[in-house]
Design a protein around this motif. Structure first.
Motif, PDB file in Angstrom:
ATOM      1  N   PRO A 104       0.828  -1.208   0.000  1.00 36.86           N
ATOM      2  CA  PRO A 104       0.000   0.000   0.000  1.00 36.86           C
ATOM      3  C   PRO A 104       0.862   1.257   0.000  1.00 36.86           C
ATOM      4  O   PRO A 104       1.992   1.258   0.504  1.00 36.86           O
ATOM      5  N   ALA A 105       0.335   2.312  -0.583  1.00 36.57           N
ATOM      6  CA  ALA A 105       1.055   3.593  -0.621  1.00 36.57           C
ATOM      7  C   ALA A 105       0.777   4.383   0.652  1.00 36.57           C
ATOM      8  O   ALA A 105      -0.372   4.523   1.068  1.00 36.57           O
TER       9      ALA A 105
ATOM     10  N   TYR B 205       0.665  10.713 -10.266  1.00 44.94           N
ATOM     11  CA  TYR B 205       1.256  10.738  -8.931  1.00 44.94           C
ATOM     12  C   TYR B 205       1.967   9.427  -8.652  1.00 44.94           C
ATOM     13  O   TYR B 205       1.468   8.345  -9.005  1.00 44.94           O
ATOM     14  N   PHE B 206       3.123   9.516  -8.004  1.00 47.50           N
ATOM     15  CA  PHE B 206       3.838   8.343  -7.532  1.00 47.50           C
ATOM     16  C   PHE B 206       3.480   8.078  -6.077  1.00 47.50           C
ATOM     17  O   PHE B 206       3.493   9.000  -5.251  1.00 47.50           O
TER      18      PHE B 206
ATOM     19  N   MET C 110       8.499   2.130   3.522  1.00 49.46           N
ATOM     20  CA  MET C 110       9.959   2.118   3.488  1.00 49.46           C
ATOM     21  C   MET C 110      10.513   3.163   2.525  1.00 49.46           C
ATOM     22  O   MET C 110      11.720   3.312   2.389  1.00 49.46           O
ATOM     23  N   GLY C 111       9.621   3.885   1.828  1.00 53.90           N
ATOM     24  CA  GLY C 111      10.051   4.919   0.892  1.00 53.90           C
ATOM     25  C   GLY C 111      10.312   4.426  -0.517  1.00 53.90           C
ATOM     26  O   GLY C 111      10.802   5.189  -1.360  1.00 53.90           O
ATOM     27  N   SER C 112       9.966   3.160  -0.802  1.00 57.45           N
ATOM     28  CA  SER C 112      10.148   2.615  -2.151  1.00 57.45           C
ATOM     29  C   SER C 112       8.907   2.906  -2.989  1.00 57.45           C
ATOM     30  O   SER C 112       7.777   2.843  -2.490  1.00 57.45           O
ATOM     31  N   VAL C 113       9.109   3.184  -4.277  1.00 51.98           N
ATOM     32  CA  VAL C 113       7.971   3.473  -5.146  1.00 51.98           C
ATOM     33  C   VAL C 113       7.142   2.204  -5.327  1.00 51.98           C
ATOM     34  O   VAL C 113       7.663   1.130  -5.626  1.00 51.98           O
ATOM     35  N   THR C 114       5.847   2.316  -5.089  1.00 57.28           N
ATOM     36  CA  THR C 114       4.966   1.154  -5.168  1.00 57.28           C
ATOM     37  C   THR C 114       3.965   1.248  -6.307  1.00 57.28           C
ATOM     38  O   THR C 114       3.460   0.238  -6.773  1.00 57.28           O
TER      39      THR C 114
END
Length: 218
Positions: free
Chosen positions: A90-91, A195-196, A201-205
């Motif tokens: 999840p973002a 939007y990203f 953990m700060g990784s792009v999902t």
């Protein structure tokens, strides 16, 4: 200011339809092949030769692209979100997808950067696929002359092969795996933001393009 997608993608995908009645269906339309750590999003008919990527880097690999449909009272069954999923996480945070030289701090409240749609379609592709696609269209123009129509004579014929007119997974060069994934743009022409999303953990999902159809007030 919060947006509907921020709430939706904070949940696991398996819960999206059951949790959010505005989402009518989710359709998996294929995997995007990425080799350049980049994403280019645009109207593939209007800006077919654009190859300028968002500044945010993404993983290389093959990643699913999904369309989130809503059954709008005014417009009917339309695409509200186009989404690339880089992971199932999840973002938790979001950043506007921007090009080099764009600064969200320059925007007023409710303003956004996005891409212009003039031919009713959006797309995702990486930088290499964007270059191959532009070369393909230019070659077709040279071969077929001034009467060649990008949509009628190429894109629509490829859609006919897949028996689908709402989206298309297209390889500009059949000998290479690079592809362009196209889709109808909500209710048509306009300016649409992307939007990203990033996990805890700060990784792009994920990356979404919002066609501005979903509203919490509906």
């Amino acid at each position: 200011m919060s947006y509907f997608f921020e709430e939706v993608f904070s949940f696991p995908e398996s819960e999206h339809i059951t949790t959010f009645p505005l989402i009518d269906s989710i359709v998996d339309i294929g995997k995007l092949h990425i080799t350049t750590n980049t994403i280019v999003a645009c109207d593939p008919l209007y800006d077919y030769d654009v190859d300028t990527p968002f500044i945010q880097k993404v993983p290389n690999g093959d990643f699913p692209v999904k369309l989130y449909y809503t059954n709008d009272d005014s417009w009917g069954y339309r695409i509200g979100f186009a989404v690339i999923r880089f992971s199932d996480m999840p973002a938790k945070t979001w950043q506007m997808a921007i090009l080099e030289g764009e600064n969200p701090k320059d925007l007023e409240v409710d303003e956004f950067f996005g891409y212009v749609v003039e031919a009713g379609m959006g797309c995702f592709r990486d930088e290499k696929a964007a270059q191959l696609y532009g070369q393909k269209i230019n070659q077709l123009h040279q071969t077929n002359g001034k009467d060649f129509n990008h949509y009628d004579d190429y894109v629509e014929k490829e859609m006919e092969k897949q028996n689908e007119y709402d989206f298309l997974n297209l390889q500009p060069d059949s000998l290479l795996p690079h592809n362009v994934i196209m889709f109808s743009s909500g209710v048509g022409d306009g300016l649409y933001p992307s939007y990203f999303g990033f996990d805890e953990m700060g990784s792009v999902t994920c990356l979404i393009t919002d066609f501005l159809l979903f509203s919490e007030e509906k």
